[in-house]
Design a protein around this motif. Sequence first.
Motif, short mmCIF file in Angstrom:
data_model
loop_
_atom_site.label_atom_id
_atom_site.label_comp_id
_atom_site.label_asym_id
_atom_site.label_seq_id
_atom_site.Cartn_x
_atom_site.Cartn_y
_atom_site.Cartn_z
N GLU A 62 93.90 -33.01 17.62
CA GLU A 62 94.34 -33.29 18.84
C GLU A 62 96.02 -32.91 19.24
O GLU A 62 96.17 -32.34 20.07
CB GLU A 62 94.01 -34.76 19.43
N ARG A 106 96.70 -29.19 18.95
CA ARG A 106 95.88 -28.38 19.92
C ARG A 106 97.00 -27.63 20.80
O ARG A 106 97.33 -28.17 21.70
CB ARG A 106 94.67 -29.02 20.44
N GLU A 128 90.38 -25.59 16.49
CA GLU A 128 90.45 -25.74 17.92
C GLU A 128 88.91 -26.22 18.37
O GLU A 128 89.05 -27.17 19.08
CB GLU A 128 90.60 -24.26 18.75
N SER A 129 87.99 -25.66 17.78
CA SER A 129 86.77 -26.17 18.01
C SER A 129 86.41 -27.72 17.62
O SER A 129 85.82 -28.78 18.58
CB SER A 129 85.61 -25.18 17.47
N ASP A 149 88.04 -29.96 19.96
CA ASP A 149 87.35 -30.21 21.11
C ASP A 149 86.39 -31.36 20.90
O ASP A 149 86.06 -32.22 21.44
CB ASP A 149 86.87 -29.15 21.66
N GLU A 159 86.11 -35.97 22.18
CA GLU A 159 85.10 -36.42 23.18
C GLU A 159 84.60 -37.66 23.20
O GLU A 159 84.15 -38.11 23.86
CB GLU A 159 83.70 -35.38 23.11
#
Length: 213
Positions: A49, A52, A105-106, A109, A113
């Motif tokens: 995080e 990012r 990056e994926s 994400d 969450e």
Amino acid sequence: MTEGFDAIGEPVARRVTSGLSKIGTVLRSRAWKGAGSAGVTPTQAQALESLRGRPTSLGALAARLGVSAATASNAVSTLVDKGLVVKESGANKRSVTLRLTEAGESMADRASEWPDFLSGAVETLDSREQVVMLRALVKLIRTLQQNGDIPPQRICVTCRSFRPRVHADPVNPHHCDYLDAAFGDRDLRLDCPEQVDAAPEQQDLAWRRFASA
């Protein structure tokens, strides 16, 4: 009637602290579940995080996460092995810059969450309550930072671009020199990539103006 509550109740500050502690317990539990479902540990998820869109050095990453250099190094090594982070040459031969790969990056994400359950709870507050809570969090974070209890955070109130209460508009009284735009408490940021710490005397002056509202 009030005297009865005063006699048996704890101070408000202690009750607020207890409530924050309960939320913290749930956050830690959910962090392990959320990060685990994404295939990383909470520390690795925090590293993803933090990286990012913001390549940085190992030392800066450790400071941002509030962990030792060894802990950050272990987390990064695992992320590199998983193909989520790459090490690139920095400004000099001894420095290394960490950057997320496309897969990183994926994963960042996905790993970010898990706090959505708390966002849902916060959204049950009306808009005014949300702004009041955000302002209170800014004050708490700044105090903890000043006391050395948490690592420096990239918040508006310590930024050299932050000019509090310079506009007559009660909704947007502050000004951001970086964006050259007026804004209000609802727009206060807790992690701004453009934040640059102001000199101590500028921070103190800005804080007195901000906190006096």
